[in-house]
Design a protein around this motif. Structure first.
Motif, PDB file in Angstrom:
ATOM      1  N   ALA A  42      57.148  17.895  66.725  1.00  0.00           N
ATOM      2  CA  ALA A  42      58.338  17.462  65.808  1.00  0.00           C
ATOM      3  C   ALA A  42      57.652  16.580  64.957  1.00  0.00           C
ATOM      4  CB  ALA A  42      59.150  16.585  66.651  1.00  0.00           C
ATOM      5  N   LYS A  43      56.562  15.856  65.352  1.00  0.00           N
ATOM      6  CA  LYS A  43      55.545  14.892  64.443  1.00  0.00           C
ATOM      7  C   LYS A  43      54.972  15.854  63.427  1.00  0.00           C
ATOM      8  CE  LYS A  43      53.389  11.121  66.144  1.00  0.00           C
ATOM      9  NZ  LYS A  43      52.657  10.780  67.111  1.00  0.00           N
ATOM     10  N   GLU A  44      54.317  17.201  63.787  1.00  0.00           N
ATOM     11  CA  GLU A  44      53.566  18.227  63.104  1.00  0.00           C
ATOM     12  C   GLU A  44      54.751  18.566  61.950  1.00  0.00           C
ATOM     13  OE1 GLU A  44      51.733  20.819  65.233  1.00  0.00           O
ATOM     14  OE2 GLU A  44      50.473  19.260  66.575  1.00  0.00           O
ATOM     15  N   GLU A  45      56.132  19.016  62.359  1.00  0.00           N
ATOM     16  CA  GLU A  45      56.902  19.396  61.550  1.00  0.00           C
ATOM     17  C   GLU A  45      57.236  18.347  60.491  1.00  0.00           C
ATOM     18  OE1 GLU A  45      59.136  22.163  59.640  1.00  0.00           O
ATOM     19  OE2 GLU A  45      57.959  22.638  61.070  1.00  0.00           O
ATOM     20  N   ALA A  46      57.389  17.162  60.808  1.00  0.00           N
ATOM     21  CA  ALA A  46      57.992  16.167  60.005  1.00  0.00           C
ATOM     22  C   ALA A  46      56.776  15.994  58.931  1.00  0.00           C
ATOM     23  CB  ALA A  46      57.982  14.789  60.895  1.00  0.00           C
ATOM     24  N   ALA A  47      55.619  15.850  59.440  1.00  0.00           N
ATOM     25  CA  ALA A  47      54.536  15.826  58.507  1.00  0.00           C
ATOM     26  C   ALA A  47      54.271  16.806  57.519  1.00  0.00           C
ATOM     27  CB  ALA A  47      52.988  15.688  59.136  1.00  0.00           C
ATOM     28  N   LEU A  48      54.459  18.110  57.714  1.00  0.00           N
ATOM     29  CA  LEU A  48      54.752  19.316  56.921  1.00  0.00           C
ATOM     30  C   LEU A  48      55.884  19.106  55.929  1.00  0.00           C
ATOM     31  CD1 LEU A  48      54.046  22.178  59.597  1.00  0.00           C
ATOM     32  CD2 LEU A  48      52.487  21.449  57.628  1.00  0.00           C
ATOM     33  N   PHE A  53      58.282  10.825  61.758  1.00  0.00           N
ATOM     34  CA  PHE A  53      58.930  11.570  62.759  1.00  0.00           C
ATOM     35  C   PHE A  53      60.359  10.998  62.802  1.00  0.00           C
ATOM     36  CE2 PHE A  53      59.996  10.870  67.449  1.00  0.00           C
ATOM     37  CZ  PHE A  53      60.166  12.033  67.995  1.00  0.00           C
ATOM     38  N   SER A  54      60.711   9.483  62.761  1.00  0.00           N
ATOM     39  CA  SER A  54      61.934   8.970  62.935  1.00  0.00           C
ATOM     40  C   SER A  54      62.864   9.575  61.770  1.00  0.00           C
ATOM     41  CB  SER A  54      61.848   7.402  62.660  1.00  0.00           C
ATOM     42  OG  SER A  54      61.084   6.877  63.743  1.00  0.00           O
ATOM     43  N   ALA A  55      62.457   9.682  60.583  1.00  0.00           N
ATOM     44  CA  ALA A  55      63.199  10.323  59.517  1.00  0.00           C
ATOM     45  C   ALA A  55      63.438  11.852  59.859  1.00  0.00           C
ATOM     46  CB  ALA A  55      62.464  10.224  58.145  1.00  0.00           C
ATOM     47  N   PHE A  56      62.699  12.583  60.485  1.00  0.00           N
ATOM     48  CA  PHE A  56      62.967  13.982  60.739  1.00  0.00           C
ATOM     49  C   PHE A  56      63.949  13.907  61.858  1.00  0.00           C
ATOM     50  CE2 PHE A  56      61.863  17.506  63.546  1.00  0.00           C
ATOM     51  CZ  PHE A  56      62.054  18.544  62.770  1.00  0.00           C
ATOM     52  N   VAL A  57      64.015  12.950  62.972  1.00  0.00           N
ATOM     53  CA  VAL A  57      65.084  13.156  64.065  1.00  0.00           C
ATOM     54  C   VAL A  57      66.279  12.591  63.451  1.00  0.00           C
ATOM     55  CG1 VAL A  57      65.697  12.104  66.237  1.00  0.00           C
ATOM     56  CG2 VAL A  57      63.192  12.544  65.778  1.00  0.00           C
ATOM     57  N   ARG A  58      66.348  11.427  62.460  1.00  0.00           N
ATOM     58  CA  ARG A  58      67.652  11.159  61.987  1.00  0.00           C
ATOM     59  C   ARG A  58      68.195  11.953  61.219  1.00  0.00           C
ATOM     60  NH1 ARG A  58      64.664   6.313  61.074  1.00  0.00           N
ATOM     61  NH2 ARG A  58      64.363   6.969  58.916  1.00  0.00           N
ATOM     62  N   GLU A  63      72.498  16.238  60.324  1.00  0.00           N
ATOM     63  CA  GLU A  63      72.880  17.757  59.825  1.00  0.00           C
ATOM     64  C   GLU A  63      73.660  18.230  61.240  1.00  0.00           C
ATOM     65  OE1 GLU A  63      69.338  19.887  59.205  1.00  0.00           O
ATOM     66  OE2 GLU A  63      68.825  18.874  57.447  1.00  0.00           O
ATOM     67  N   GLU A  64      73.340  17.905  62.288  1.00  0.00           N
ATOM     68  CA  GLU A  64      74.296  18.504  63.506  1.00  0.00           C
ATOM     69  C   GLU A  64      75.560  17.651  63.585  1.00  0.00           C
ATOM     70  OE1 GLU A  64      74.868  21.229  66.434  1.00  0.00           O
ATOM     71  OE2 GLU A  64      73.233  21.177  65.271  1.00  0.00           O
ATOM     72  N   LEU A  65      75.550  16.437  63.385  1.00  0.00           N
ATOM     73  CA  LEU A  65      76.978  15.959  63.712  1.00  0.00           C
ATOM     74  C   LEU A  65      77.815  16.347  62.438  1.00  0.00           C
ATOM     75  CD1 LEU A  65      75.504  12.759  65.130  1.00  0.00           C
ATOM     76  CD2 LEU A  65      76.903  14.220  66.043  1.00  0.00           C
ATOM     77  N   ALA A  66      77.126  16.515  61.146  1.00  0.00           N
ATOM     78  CA  ALA A  66      78.106  16.866  60.116  1.00  0.00           C
ATOM     79  C   ALA A  66      78.449  18.223  60.111  1.00  0.00           C
ATOM     80  CB  ALA A  66      77.312  16.606  58.540  1.00  0.00           C
ATOM     81  N   LYS A  67      77.795  18.916  60.767  1.00  0.00           N
ATOM     82  CA  LYS A  67      78.130  20.355  61.053  1.00  0.00           C
ATOM     83  C   LYS A  67      79.671  20.590  62.118  1.00  0.00           C
ATOM     84  CE  LYS A  67      75.331  22.759  63.061  1.00  0.00           C
ATOM     85  NZ  LYS A  67      74.170  23.653  63.671  1.00  0.00           N
TER      86      LYS A  67
END
Length: 70
Positions: A42-48, A53-58, A63-67
């Motif tokens: 997840a940290k690698e994906e966030a960096a990409l 990492f925190s922003a990626f998780v939030r 996105e999931e809760l809005a869906k």
């Protein structure tokens, strides 16, 4: 504005209303236990994506809760 997510969803809100509700609150610390491999991926994906990492998780949580409101 509703006091809880559950209350909000009962009112059949649109996605914008849900997202507004989810981001309009105080910041809190959360401890989450996950496998180190999941964290590292997840940290690698966030960096990409140019985010922390925190922003990626939030972002993914929002996105999931809005869906769910659809």
């Amino acid at each position: 504005m509703p006091d809880s997510y559950k209350e909000l969803i009962k009112g059949n809100p649109d996605e914008t209303e849900i997202r507004s509700f989810l981001v309009d609150g105080d910041q809190v610390s959360v401890t989450l236990r996950i496998p180190d491999t999941l964290r590292d991926a997840a940290k690698e994906e966030a960096a990409l994506r140019g985010m922390s990492f925190s922003a990626f998780v939030r972002t993914r949580m929002i996105e999931e809760l809005a869906k769910k409101g659809r």
